[in-house]
Design an enzyme around this catalytic site. Sequence first.
Site, PDB file in Angstrom:
ATOM      1  CB  ALA A   1      30.079  33.677  20.131  1.00 58.73           C
TER       2      ALA A   1
ATOM      3  CD  GLU B   1      34.217  30.538  14.837  1.00 56.27           C
ATOM      4  OE1 GLU B   1      34.475  29.746  13.908  1.00 56.27           O
ATOM      5  OE2 GLU B   1      33.945  30.170  15.989  1.00 56.27           O
TER       6      GLU B   1
ATOM      7  N   GLY C   1      31.182  28.881  18.538  1.00 53.64           N
ATOM      8  CA  GLY C   1      31.212  28.639  19.983  1.00 53.64           C
ATOM      9  C   GLY C   1      30.489  27.366  20.399  1.00 53.64           C
TER      10      GLY C   1
ATOM     11  CD  GLU D   1      35.234  28.285  19.425  1.00 52.04           C
ATOM     12  OE1 GLU D   1      34.219  29.016  19.507  1.00 52.04           O
ATOM     13  OE2 GLU D   1      36.363  28.740  19.212  1.00 52.04           O
TER      14      GLU D   1
HETATM   15  N1  CAA Z   1      24.202  34.669  17.127  1.00 51.23           N
HETATM   16  C1  CAA Z   1      23.067  35.361  17.254  1.00 51.23           C
HETATM   17  N2  CAA Z   1      21.874  34.930  16.792  1.00 51.23           N
HETATM   18  C2  CAA Z   1      21.852  33.754  16.162  1.00 51.23           C
HETATM   19  C3  CAA Z   1      23.005  32.975  15.973  1.00 51.23           C
HETATM   20  C4  CAA Z   1      24.236  33.480  16.490  1.00 51.23           C
HETATM   21  N3  CAA Z   1      25.378  32.781  16.413  1.00 51.23           N
HETATM   22  N4  CAA Z   1      22.666  31.869  15.281  1.00 51.23           N
HETATM   23  C5  CAA Z   1      21.360  31.938  15.064  1.00 51.23           C
HETATM   24  N5  CAA Z   1      20.849  33.071  15.588  1.00 51.23           N
HETATM   25  C6  CAA Z   1      19.464  33.551  15.549  1.00 51.23           C
HETATM   26  C7  CAA Z   1      19.099  34.112  14.192  1.00 51.23           C
HETATM   27  O1  CAA Z   1      19.544  35.448  14.079  1.00 51.23           O
HETATM   28  C8  CAA Z   1      17.597  33.973  14.210  1.00 51.23           C
HETATM   29  O2  CAA Z   1      17.061  35.021  14.987  1.00 51.23           O
HETATM   30  P1  CAA Z   1      15.715  35.809  14.464  1.00 51.23           P
HETATM   31  O3  CAA Z   1      14.662  34.728  14.429  1.00 51.23           O
HETATM   32  O4  CAA Z   1      15.517  36.833  15.527  1.00 51.23           O
HETATM   33  O5  CAA Z   1      16.048  36.343  13.122  1.00 51.23           O
HETATM   34  C9  CAA Z   1      17.379  32.687  14.975  1.00 51.23           C
HETATM   35  O6  CAA Z   1      18.580  32.457  15.712  1.00 51.23           O
HETATM   36  C10 CAA Z   1      17.136  31.495  14.078  1.00 51.23           C
HETATM   37  O7  CAA Z   1      18.225  31.411  13.156  1.00 51.23           O
HETATM   38  P2  CAA Z   1      18.029  31.311  11.574  1.00 51.23           P
HETATM   39  O8  CAA Z   1      16.760  31.982  11.149  1.00 51.23           O
HETATM   40  O9  CAA Z   1      19.296  31.804  10.937  1.00 51.23           O
HETATM   41  O10 CAA Z   1      17.859  29.737  11.404  1.00 51.23           O
HETATM   42  P3  CAA Z   1      18.224  28.870  10.118  1.00 51.23           P
HETATM   43  O11 CAA Z   1      17.666  27.524  10.370  1.00 51.23           O
HETATM   44  O12 CAA Z   1      17.832  29.568   8.857  1.00 51.23           O
HETATM   45  O13 CAA Z   1      19.825  28.771  10.129  1.00 51.23           O
HETATM   46  C11 CAA Z   1      21.990  28.457  11.113  1.00 51.23           C
HETATM   47  C12 CAA Z   1      20.481  28.095  11.153  1.00 51.23           C
HETATM   48  C13 CAA Z   1      22.611  27.867   9.857  1.00 51.23           C
HETATM   49  C14 CAA Z   1      22.616  27.827  12.364  1.00 51.23           C
HETATM   50  C15 CAA Z   1      22.146  29.988  11.129  1.00 51.23           C
HETATM   51  O14 CAA Z   1      21.359  30.529  12.167  1.00 51.23           O
HETATM   52  C16 CAA Z   1      23.538  30.448  11.304  1.00 51.23           C
HETATM   53  O15 CAA Z   1      24.331  30.383  10.376  1.00 51.23           O
HETATM   54  N6  CAA Z   1      23.884  30.950  12.521  1.00 51.23           N
HETATM   55  C17 CAA Z   1      25.183  31.506  12.794  1.00 51.23           C
HETATM   56  C18 CAA Z   1      26.231  30.418  12.912  1.00 51.23           C
HETATM   57  C19 CAA Z   1      27.581  31.032  13.148  1.00 51.23           C
HETATM   58  O16 CAA Z   1      28.125  31.725  12.314  1.00 51.23           O
HETATM   59  N7  CAA Z   1      28.164  30.722  14.319  1.00 51.23           N
HETATM   60  C20 CAA Z   1      29.487  31.219  14.686  1.00 51.23           C
HETATM   61  C21 CAA Z   1      29.341  32.482  15.464  1.00 51.23           C
HETATM   62  S1  CAA Z   1      30.898  33.248  15.721  1.00 51.23           S
HETATM   63  C22 CAA Z   1      31.570  32.490  17.075  1.00 51.23           C
HETATM   64  O17 CAA Z   1      31.045  31.528  17.598  1.00 51.23           O
HETATM   65  C23 CAA Z   1      32.840  33.104  17.555  1.00 51.23           C
HETATM   66  C24 CAA Z   1      33.566  32.392  18.616  1.00 51.23           C
HETATM   67  O18 CAA Z   1      34.195  31.359  18.383  1.00 51.23           O
HETATM   68  C25 CAA Z   1      33.656  32.972  19.943  1.00 51.23           C
END
Ligand code: CAA
Length: 258
Positions: free
Chosen positions: A63, A131, A108, A111
């Site tokens: 998400a 999360e 998400g 999920e």
């Molecule tokens: N939300 C918003 N933006 C996201 C995102 C997310 N979940 N995941 C990645 N992005 C964005 C980053 O912010 C980045 O944007 P910018 O270029 O504008 O900075 C772009 O996507 C590329 O990401 P990274 O530079 O971080 O890429 P990476 O290769 O270094 O890392 C990754 C990849 C390990 C997947 C890392 O992006 C990451 O950890 N993302 C978040 C994963 C996460 O925590 N997901 C769970 C979200 S909470 C949820 O899902 C709740 C629910 O159940 C409803």
Amino acid sequence: MSNVNYEQDGNIAVLTINRPKALNALNSEVLSDINQAIDDIDLDTVRALILTGAGEKAFVAGADIGEMSELTKQEATEFSKLGNDVFRKIEQLDIPVIAAVNGFALGGGNELAMSCDIRLASDNAVFGQPETGLGITPGFGGTQRLMRLIPVGKAKEMIYAGNNIKADEAKDLGLVNEVYTVEELLPNAKKLAERIANNAPIAVRMSKHAMNTGIDEVMDEAIVTEENDFGNCFESEDQVEGMKAFLEKRKHEPFKNK
Ligand code: CAA
């Protein structure tokens, strides 16, 4: 619709979540676009749907954390409901849905994959529920579906500790059925979709209904669900033709979904 691509080829459709700059993260707009695309599927002709993510890195990285960071308790509950409603719609869709997980499937993303009937993965796929490290619980079904798909203790470990798993471990746990190279993932998802599409659509639909409904019922109710779904296949043109072809020792005519 800018956040999803939808392509139908014969009886097979591919829905691609298309926000690669944010690793296909799900904000409310993306969720609404997925919802609309699902509503627009022509269920008279499409017999299997493949869900995948655009770009080479991610299926869906979760998400949208930017959007979630500003939410109040009330808004967060509503956001969770929005995701849950869309994912439940996918889970209950009248046709099988195959997740072709082509990279990160986190939060998400995992999920979403779990709301599909079948998960196939590329060898670079990573699954996880990170999360708790963000100060929240999974909110799009992760606390419920993960422990129904893999051993409960392993699901709890993944959610409490937030440790990700790679494609091979996901396969060992039964979270994914098969792992392919990145190039081979979509062709193999399509092959599987075609095998499903060649079978009688009413029978596939009733099988999905019986399994999805029965899994949440006690056995005495679940077998009644099966009895009804079994009965629902009879007197259909496809049932008559399928059995007649067997008895006449010939290949059945293409099924008609009638
Ligand atoms: N939300 C918003 N933006 C996201 C995102 C997310 N979940 N995941 C990645 N992005 C964005 C980053 O912010 C980045 O944007 P910018 O270029 O504008 O900075 C772009 O996507 C590329 O990401 P990274 O530079 O971080 O890429 P990476 O290769 O270094 O890392 C990754 C990849 C390990 C997947 C890392 O992006 C990451 O950890 N993302 C978040 C994963 C996460 O925590 N997901 C769970 C979200 S909470 C949820 O899902 C709740 C629910 O159940 C409803």
